[in-house]
Design an enzyme around this catalytic site. Structure first.
Site, PDB file in Angstrom:
ATOM      1  N   SER A 558      13.807 -11.617 -60.935  1.00 19.76           N
ATOM      2  CA  SER A 558      14.791 -11.969 -60.126  1.00 19.76           C
ATOM      3  C   SER A 558      14.861 -13.748 -59.735  1.00 19.76           C
ATOM      4  CB  SER A 558      14.938 -11.281 -58.608  1.00 19.76           C
ATOM      5  OG  SER A 558      15.660 -11.761 -57.600  1.00 19.76           O
ATOM      6  N   TYR A 571      10.381  -8.332 -51.064  1.00 18.18           N
ATOM      7  CA  TYR A 571      10.906  -8.294 -52.385  1.00 18.18           C
ATOM      8  C   TYR A 571      10.814  -9.489 -53.134  1.00 18.18           C
ATOM      9  CZ  TYR A 571      14.939  -8.287 -55.572  1.00 18.18           C
ATOM     10  OH  TYR A 571      15.735  -8.068 -56.769  1.00 18.18           O
TER      11      TYR A 571
END
Length: 681
Positions: A558, A571
């Site tokens: 990400s 996350y």
């Protein structure tokens, strides 16, 4: 407007479907059928005799009207006067093109002469196991007479071609009482005045031969079961098969990568357990359709099922070395100055006592069909040994078929392989969103894909959407569970005999401020993505190193792996963990030819399973916007002002694995439409 098919063609297609739907009648893509009829010549307006015949490379069970070659009978029969003799009969195939009517339909096959020269309105040429058993028996001519009397005539072995068509035409003319013939070493041909009569005669030959073999045959034609060669219990058998698969695939792919298929059906397990299996396997298959797909003979492991895995792998390597030497010697014994070059010396069929059969090909369908043909060969051997002795055609004749210039020309006409052809991919989290898009792109580029997802229903739906078991299979897996990951890879190995490309995509997203993030949130986030990616990559490395074909591992990380933002510590920390796994594994696995790279997406809202699962609402609240504005919000803050979709991430995965970046490892590709704060440094 295109005209509707001629009634004779429609009846032919229907008959072909009925015959081709039953494997007792013929094998996949084997045999051909024809019908003759009268149609109006659009140029002269006169009635013209035509023949519709299954074209080259088609399959009876799925034949469409477009798969028929359409020829003028007057011109086809006139070729008999121009026939230059058996030494030049291959030239006649090109002559068929001058007999085509109108557009001509499909390309005529080598068996076209058989159908056109035989004086019958309808002709079937089929490869039933029962018929080939008689055709490959040492005293096949005598047995054919005993089985059928004078209603079916024996035709000695002759390679398919124009001369065989002349032979069968002469046999029919000399035997007006006959309904068909058994072709030595090959199959059967039947005929009739109507489509129904022809089909009835074909089935009569096939079923009568089946009954004859059953009633006359001796029990246990393959001999007694050898001690230690009995089939392993199913769980142990499939576990052993999965453990052997990457090693066997490595052997079958020494010349070029192959996809595999595993078969542990009763017919295979019984054959490899019996005393005569080694002798019979060494004789090779006989029917031309068989050994074109199975090669001249299989590789057979000569150890009992009780042998250790290490001993089996070591012995397979020894046998493979010997197989390659023997295959080259076979080629050099028979090759002439004009023979096509040797296509490769690796086996297409590998038999493992107690375990089953591995078959290999350029794609899953080819591998599966090769295995099906070897099952046909086993059935033929059983039938022939039951009533006589299995006696396939001479090795020199097998070579003439395997390295036939007409077959070589057919190979040259095949399209170039797709970029990911022969590669097997396993994608986690592939039941939706980015994972589904990746799976779709990999299949579109030629890969076989294992759709791995926690949601079994989603995984099955995606696998079916991608084309079913020859293209994709579904596995249910919780990536936090080591046993489930092992089981998922076992299923991949049983489906395709290897794994070359793994995409770590499974994940969840928890968006909370630091003080609201619980230890459970932290653990869950890390268990699924950091621990899960580690476990999947470890299992992938085990398989890839065993199969010695290199490989690719791709992490869907990400932008958050390198960008500090609010309210997502669990996350983002996990994504940073994944990003560093890429670097660590790239350094460690490179010596095995395994490349490890990453993709850093951002703002993938539409089609994303994560955003639909609550992450979108949480991020929208963080930014103080409505959830349905989130995609536009992310796009506005990028340099390119473009929204990122799952397909864009899939394109990056393909860019990393599709062949152009062969010397790239340890790379992270941003797919975020440009976020300057996330530029890699």
């Amino acid at each position: 407007m295109a005209s509707s098919p001629h009634p004779a063609a429609k009846a032919l297609v229907a008959r072909s479907h009925r015959l081709g739907s039953d494997p007792r009648n013929t094998n996949y893509a084997g045999g051909n059928t024809s019908a003759k009829g009268v149609a109006t010549d659009p140029v002269t307006g006169a009635d013209t005799e035509l023949m519709w015949v299954k074209g080259s490379g088609g399959d009876l069970g799925t034949l469409a009207a477009s798969g028929l070659a359409v020829l003028r009978l007057d011109r086809l029969r006139a070729l008999a006067a121009r026939y230059p003799g058996v030494e030049r009969e291959d030239e006649m195939v090109a002559a068929f093109d001058y007999c085509l009517h109108g557009g001509g339909g499909a390309a005529p096959s080598i068996d076209t002469a058989m159908h056109g020269l035989v004086d019958a309105a309808h002709v079937d040429h089929l490869h039933p196991d029962s018929g080939i058993a008689l055709a490959c028996a040492a005293d096949g001519e005598k047995l054919t007479a005993e089985c059928f009397g004078d209603s079916v005539v024996w035709v000695p072995w002759r390679r398919p071609g124009f001369q065989l068509g002349l032979d069968i035409a002469a046999v029919k003319e000399a035997n007006p009482q006959a309904v068909g013939c058994v072709l030595g070493g090959h199959g059967i041909t039947a005929w009739g005045d109507t489509s129904e009569e022809c089909e009835r005669n074909s089935l009569h030959i096939i079923r009568t031969a089946e009954v004859f073999l059953a009633e006359r045959g001796r029990p246990d034609p393959f001999g007694p079961v050898l001690d230690g060669y009995e089939p392993l219990p199913e769980p142990r058998r499939r576990e052993r098969a999965a453990a052997l698969a990457p090693h066997v695939r490595a052997l079958a792919s020494a010349d070029r990568p192959q996809v595999g298929h595993f078969d542990d059906s009763e017919v295979v397990l019984d054959f490899v357990s019996r005393a005569e299996h080694g002798r019979l396997a060494a004789l090779g298959t006989s029917c031309p359709d068989h050994f074109l797909r199975t090669k001249v003979r299989p590789l057979v492991l000569d150890l009992p099922a009780t042998a250790s895995l290490d001993d089996s792998v070591a012995r397979l390597k020894e046998l493979h070395t010997a197989y390659r030497v023997e295959y080259r010697a076979y080629y050099e014994r028979h090759a002439g100055p004009d023979s096509p070059r040797m296509r490769g010396a690796d086996p297409a069929i590998v038999l493992i006592p107690g375990v089953g059969m591995f078959s290999f090909g350029k794609d899953k369908q080819t591998a599966r069909v090769a295995g099906e043909f070897y099952v046909n060969a086993i059935n033929v051997m059983r039938g022939a040994e039951a009533v006589s002795r299995y006696a396939p055609i001479d090795e020199s004749e097998k070579f003439r078929i395997e390295y036939w210039e007409l077959e070589e020309a057919k190979l040259r006409r095949m399209p170039e392989p797709q970029p990911l052809a022969t590669r097997v991919a396993l994608v986690t989290g592939a039941g939706s969103g980015i994972g589904r898009a990746i799976a779709r792109r990999l299949v579109a580029e030629g890969a076989c894909v294992v759709v791995a997802d926690l949601n079994a229903g989603n995984a099955v739906a995606v696998a079916e959407e991608l084309g079913g078991p020859d293209r994709a299979v579904a596995v249910t897996v919780d990536v936090t569970d080591e046993a489930q990951i092992t089981a998922a890879f076992q299923e991949a190995l049983l489906a395709f005999c290897g794994v070359d490309l793994v995409v770590n995509n499974a994940g969840i997203s928890i968006s909370k401020p630091l003080l609201e993030t619980t230890a459970r949130d932290w653990d869950l986030q890390h268990d699924i993505m950091a621990r899960g990616s580690f476990l999947v990559s470890r299992e992938a490395a085990r398989v890839m190193t065993a199969q010695q074909l290199g490989g690719d591992i791709v992490y869907i990380a990400s932008k958050n792996a390198v960008f500090a933002g609010p309210n997502n510590i669990a996350y983002s920390a996990t994504k940073a963990d994944q990003a560093h796994q890429v670097r660590l594994l790239a350094a460690e696995l490179g010596e095995h030819g395994i490349r490890v790279n990453g993709v850093n997406p951002d703002g993938v809202v539409r089609g994303s399973g994560i955003f639909a699962g609550g992450w979108g609402a949480q991020r929208a609240a963080t930014y103080g916007i409505e959830e349905d504005e989130l995609g536009e919000f992310y796009a506005r803050r990028t340099i390119l002002k473009r929204e990122v979709l799952p397909e864009h991430v899939a394109a990056a995965v393909f860019a990393l694995t599709g062949g152009d970046l062969t010397h790239t490892t340890g790379l992270h590709i941003p797919v975020d439409a440009g976020v300057a704060a996330a530029f890699l440094r």
